[in-house]
Design a protein around this motif. Structure first.
Motif, PDB file in Angstrom:
ATOM      1  N   GLY A   1       1.395  -1.296   0.119  1.00 42.59           N
ATOM      2  CA  GLY A   1      -0.434  -0.290  -0.071  1.00 42.59           C
ATOM      3  C   GLY A   1       0.789   1.335   0.054  1.00 42.59           C
ATOM      4  O   GLY A   1       0.331   2.801  -0.604  1.00 42.59           O
ATOM      5  N   ALA A   2       1.650   1.546  -0.214  1.00 43.89           N
ATOM      6  CA  ALA A   2       2.820   2.426  -0.350  1.00 43.89           C
ATOM      7  C   ALA A   2       3.998   1.551  -0.014  1.00 43.89           C
ATOM      8  O   ALA A   2       4.717   0.481   0.109  1.00 43.89           O
TER       9      ALA A   2
ATOM     10  N   ALA B   1       3.441   9.130 -13.737  1.00 38.77           N
ATOM     11  CA  ALA B   1       3.016   8.097 -12.758  1.00 38.77           C
ATOM     12  C   ALA B   1       4.071   6.962 -12.625  1.00 38.77           C
ATOM     13  O   ALA B   1       3.106   6.117 -11.372  1.00 38.77           O
ATOM     14  N   PHE B   2       4.985   6.704 -12.062  1.00 35.94           N
ATOM     15  CA  PHE B   2       6.064   5.950 -11.817  1.00 35.94           C
ATOM     16  C   PHE B   2       5.976   5.933  -9.966  1.00 35.94           C
ATOM     17  O   PHE B   2       6.401   5.454  -9.485  1.00 35.94           O
ATOM     18  N   LEU B   3       5.492   7.713 -10.406  1.00 34.24           N
ATOM     19  CA  LEU B   3       5.382   7.493  -8.462  1.00 34.24           C
ATOM     20  C   LEU B   3       4.010   7.101  -7.844  1.00 34.24           C
ATOM     21  O   LEU B   3       4.384   7.177  -6.541  1.00 34.24           O
ATOM     22  N   VAL B   4       3.287   6.579  -8.903  1.00 31.78           N
ATOM     23  CA  VAL B   4       2.435   6.264  -8.146  1.00 31.78           C
ATOM     24  C   VAL B   4       2.365   5.224  -8.584  1.00 31.78           C
ATOM     25  O   VAL B   4       1.161   5.102  -9.666  1.00 31.78           O
ATOM     26  N   PRO B   5       2.043   3.774  -8.462  1.00 29.48           N
ATOM     27  CA  PRO B   5       1.300   3.034  -9.110  1.00 29.48           C
ATOM     28  C   PRO B   5       0.402   2.443  -8.648  1.00 29.48           C
ATOM     29  O   PRO B   5      -0.083   1.730  -9.283  1.00 29.48           O
ATOM     30  N   LEU B   6      -0.605   2.731  -8.404  1.00 33.97           N
ATOM     31  CA  LEU B   6      -1.253   2.221  -7.816  1.00 33.97           C
ATOM     32  C   LEU B   6      -2.963   3.311  -7.591  1.00 33.97           C
ATOM     33  O   LEU B   6      -4.142   3.230  -7.375  1.00 33.97           O
TER      34      LEU B   6
ATOM     35  N   MET C   1      -8.137   8.537  -0.546  1.00 37.84           N
ATOM     36  CA  MET C   1      -7.158   9.398   0.079  1.00 37.84           C
ATOM     37  C   MET C   1      -6.281   9.115   1.190  1.00 37.84           C
ATOM     38  O   MET C   1      -7.361   8.874   2.068  1.00 37.84           O
ATOM     39  N   GLY C   2      -5.280   9.925   1.930  1.00 32.81           N
ATOM     40  CA  GLY C   2      -4.842   9.839   3.317  1.00 32.81           C
ATOM     41  C   GLY C   2      -4.332  10.967   3.282  1.00 32.81           C
ATOM     42  O   GLY C   2      -3.588  11.837   3.025  1.00 32.81           O
ATOM     43  N   ILE C   3      -4.844  10.771   4.678  1.00 38.18           N
ATOM     44  CA  ILE C   3      -4.601  11.719   5.608  1.00 38.18           C
ATOM     45  C   ILE C   3      -3.359  11.859   6.836  1.00 38.18           C
ATOM     46  O   ILE C   3      -3.753  10.805   7.721  1.00 38.18           O
ATOM     47  N   GLY C   4      -2.010  12.195   7.311  1.00 36.62           N
ATOM     48  CA  GLY C   4      -1.666  12.514   8.319  1.00 36.62           C
ATOM     49  C   GLY C   4      -2.245  13.563   9.485  1.00 36.62           C
ATOM     50  O   GLY C   4      -2.073  14.113   9.553  1.00 36.62           O
ATOM     51  N   ILE C   5      -2.756  12.385  10.199  1.00 36.48           N
ATOM     52  CA  ILE C   5      -3.608  13.504  11.283  1.00 36.48           C
ATOM     53  C   ILE C   5      -2.602  14.162  12.302  1.00 36.48           C
ATOM     54  O   ILE C   5      -2.016  15.317  12.897  1.00 36.48           O
TER      55      ILE C   5
ATOM     56  N   PHE D   1       4.798  -8.469   9.195  1.00 36.65           N
ATOM     57  CA  PHE D   1       5.361  -7.177   9.202  1.00 36.65           C
ATOM     58  C   PHE D   1       3.911  -6.080   9.861  1.00 36.65           C
ATOM     59  O   PHE D   1       2.593  -6.506   9.487  1.00 36.65           O
ATOM     60  N   PHE D   2       4.760  -5.141  10.757  1.00 33.08           N
ATOM     61  CA  PHE D   2       3.703  -4.125  11.230  1.00 33.08           C
ATOM     62  C   PHE D   2       2.964  -3.024   9.834  1.00 33.08           C
ATOM     63  O   PHE D   2       4.217  -2.984   8.705  1.00 33.08           O
ATOM     64  N   ARG D   3       2.226  -2.813   9.878  1.00 31.14           N
ATOM     65  CA  ARG D   3       1.571  -2.388   8.276  1.00 31.14           C
ATOM     66  C   ARG D   3       2.055  -0.628   7.876  1.00 31.14           C
ATOM     67  O   ARG D   3       1.800  -0.487   9.191  1.00 31.14           O
ATOM     68  N   ILE D   4       2.745  -1.062   6.528  1.00 28.37           N
ATOM     69  CA  ILE D   4       3.010   0.473   6.748  1.00 28.37           C
ATOM     70  C   ILE D   4       1.505   1.306   6.020  1.00 28.37           C
ATOM     71  O   ILE D   4       1.683   2.747   6.016  1.00 28.37           O
ATOM     72  N   ALA D   5       1.068   0.884   5.643  1.00 27.06           N
ATOM     73  CA  ALA D   5      -0.315   1.635   5.008  1.00 27.06           C
ATOM     74  C   ALA D   5      -2.255   0.311   4.790  1.00 27.06           C
ATOM     75  O   ALA D   5      -1.701  -0.410   4.748  1.00 27.06           O
ATOM     76  N   PRO D   6      -2.904   0.555   4.659  1.00 26.45           N
ATOM     77  CA  PRO D   6      -4.131   0.068   4.463  1.00 26.45           C
ATOM     78  C   PRO D   6      -4.665  -0.417   3.793  1.00 26.45           C
ATOM     79  O   PRO D   6      -6.071  -0.434   3.787  1.00 26.45           O
TER      80      PRO D   6
END
Length: 487
Positions: free
Chosen positions: A196-197, A372-377, A446-450, A214-219
């Motif tokens: 996911g990241a 596009a190479f920066l964001v494969p999803l 979208m992801g927001i860093g709280i 692994f502890f997740r890096i993203a859900p």
């Protein structure tokens, strides 16, 4: 005196109090209300029960004044020898700053117009064996503030207020999204693959299954599987873990909000983040402007939008994308930007963007149409497949939220994952790819860093200021109570 001398004195006071019939660690105490509510509902002559920590004390001949704090507010106490009796008054004068007590008494207003409890009886609820930081200067040492946040909360009212506001922000985010029909969900935080990241994960061992985890890096991948399953609007607000550096804007354990909306896209996420951020700023903080890192930021919408390549041209010249790789490397060197020897033109460009351009975007700005190479999803832009339909929201020179029109082409997603994984198919999340083959509707995500959002809304300089217990380097020596140390 050293702290350990103060501690010995407090233990002596504790023993004297116990001998006088005041055991040092009392039982539960039923209070009329918090001190804040007592102020708000003050009624002169009313009998109340209140409790809290002593944060100020003035002892006189036959009278003493003290201030209690319970984390919600402070309240003055007046204790008179002729009201509570000689023995109870003598014991009261043995109390130290930091002791936690309960009182029963009558509300009145002093000649200086301060709301006060005229104490009729009191109980010792917990004896403080270590002295509080000196009240006039508070807790100034940054290292101590982070390592002993409990002391920071006791003596620095603005810190207590900040973390109450953080709680209010989290509560309001949930209410805001629920009102728009989003379901809050929970996905695994320990995963067989850290997807996911792009980040280095923390690794652990699951002995019952005999496998590394692994502890997740993203859900992200689990949340998209819920979209496939028919949950059209979902969000998760929880911890992510990245085994990377510590600095003013990064903590390896951090709170993130991820949101996905079926039949939406990057544009629907733009509207959502603007509405959510301005709602939080206005409702919780009562303003639309904030001073952050020396800049006054206006959160009023609409926010600026600029395409990635246009932004690059603004800073590096209209003909930048006609430059050769050698020319790009020379520019990076001139700007003191390090690039790996194998980096191609696009990577060199992005390194320059991250190190020298992103930080200039002070007012809220959506940077769109990234390579596009920066964001494969993410989905490719309809008019140029070398770009993707995404935005990075930059405020105060920091990325606050990325959002995508999510890639839902199962075959293209498989191709991108295989390209990323190289010769290691074990790095590919086959369950996610299989899920996509059942069909995922067009989706905005979208992801927001709280933590970074809290830095912005509170004007805090460092991420450690908005996390109750941030990660810190371990102490070299163990400290014992009272300031003594051992190797």
């Amino acid at each position: 005196m050293q702290d350990n001398e103060y501690r010995r004195q407090r233990i002596e006071n504790m023993n004297k109090l116990e001998a006088a019939g005041y055991p040092p660690y009392g039982s539960a105490f039923t209070r009329t209300a918090t001190l804040e509510v007592l102020h708000e509902t003050f009624e002169e002559g009313k009998t109340v029960r209140a409790c809290g920590r002593i944060v100020a004390m003035r002892k006189m001949g036959k009278m003493a004044f003290a201030h209690l704090s319970d984390g919600s507010a402070k309240f003055q106490l007046m204790v008179k020898k002729d009201l509570i009796g000689e023995e109870a008054f003598a014991a009261f004068k043995l109390l130290d700053l930091g002791d936690i007590i309960g009182v029963k008494g009558e509300l009145f207003i002093t000649q200086t117009q301060e709301q006060t409890v005229r104490v009729g009886e009191w109980n010792l609820l917990s004896k403080s064996l270590l002295p509080m930081p000196e009240k006039f200067h508070g807790l100034q040492d940054v290292e101590t503030r982070y390592r002993q946040r409990e002391l920071d909360l006791i003596v620095n009212e603005e810190v207590m207020d900040l973390f109450k506001k953080r709680t209010a922000v989290l509560r309001e985010i949930r209410a805001f999204l629920a009102a728009r029909g989003y379901l809050e969900v929970e996905t695994p935080m320990i995963q067989q693959l850290a997807g996911g990241a792009a980040a280095r994960p923390f690794q652990t061992r699951y002995h019952a299954l005999g496998t590394d985890m692994f502890f997740r890096i993203a859900p992200e991948l689990y949340l998209k599987r819920l979209i496939v399953g028919g949950m059209d609007k979902v969000f998760e607000m929880n911890r992510n873990f990245r085994n990377e550096g510590l600095d003013r804007t990064h903590n390896p354990e951090f709170t993130a909000l991820e949101i996905y909306e079926a039949y939406g896209d990057m544009r629907s996420m733009q509207e959502l983040v603007q509405s959510l951020t301005t709602h939080l700023s206005q409702k919780i903080f009562g303003r639309m402007e904030v001073e952050w890192n020396g800049s006054l930021i206006n959160l009023s919408t609409p926010w600026k939008e600029i395409a990635y390549r246009d932004l690059i041209r603004e800073h590096l010249g209209a003909d930048w994308f006609d430059s050769t790789l050698d020319e790009a490397r020379a520019k990076a060197s001139e700007l003191d930007v390090f690039v790996e020897p194998e980096a191609d033109f696009a990577v060199v460009t992005h390194e320059i963007y991250e190190k020298t351009i992103e930080g200039t975007l002070i007012q809220p700005t959506f940077v769109t149409r990234l390579p596009a190479f920066l964001v494969p999803l993410a989905n490719p832009c309809a008019d140029d497949p070398s770009l993707v339909d995404v935005f990075e929201l930059i405020i105060g020179g920091k990325e606050i939220a990325p959002a995508y029109s999510e890639l839902n082409d199962a075959l293209e997603q498989r191709r991108r994952f295989e390209e990323q994984a190289g010769n290691d198919p074990s790095k590919i999340d086959q369950d996610f790819l299989t899920s996509l083959e059942y069909g995922m509707p067009p989706t905005g995500g979208m992801g927001i860093g709280i933590d970074r959002l809290m830095m912005l809304l509170t004007g805090s300089d460092a991420i450690r200021d908005v996390i109750l217990f941030p990660q810190l380097k371990p102490r070299k020596r163990e400290e014992k109570p009272g300031g003594e140390t051992e190797a």
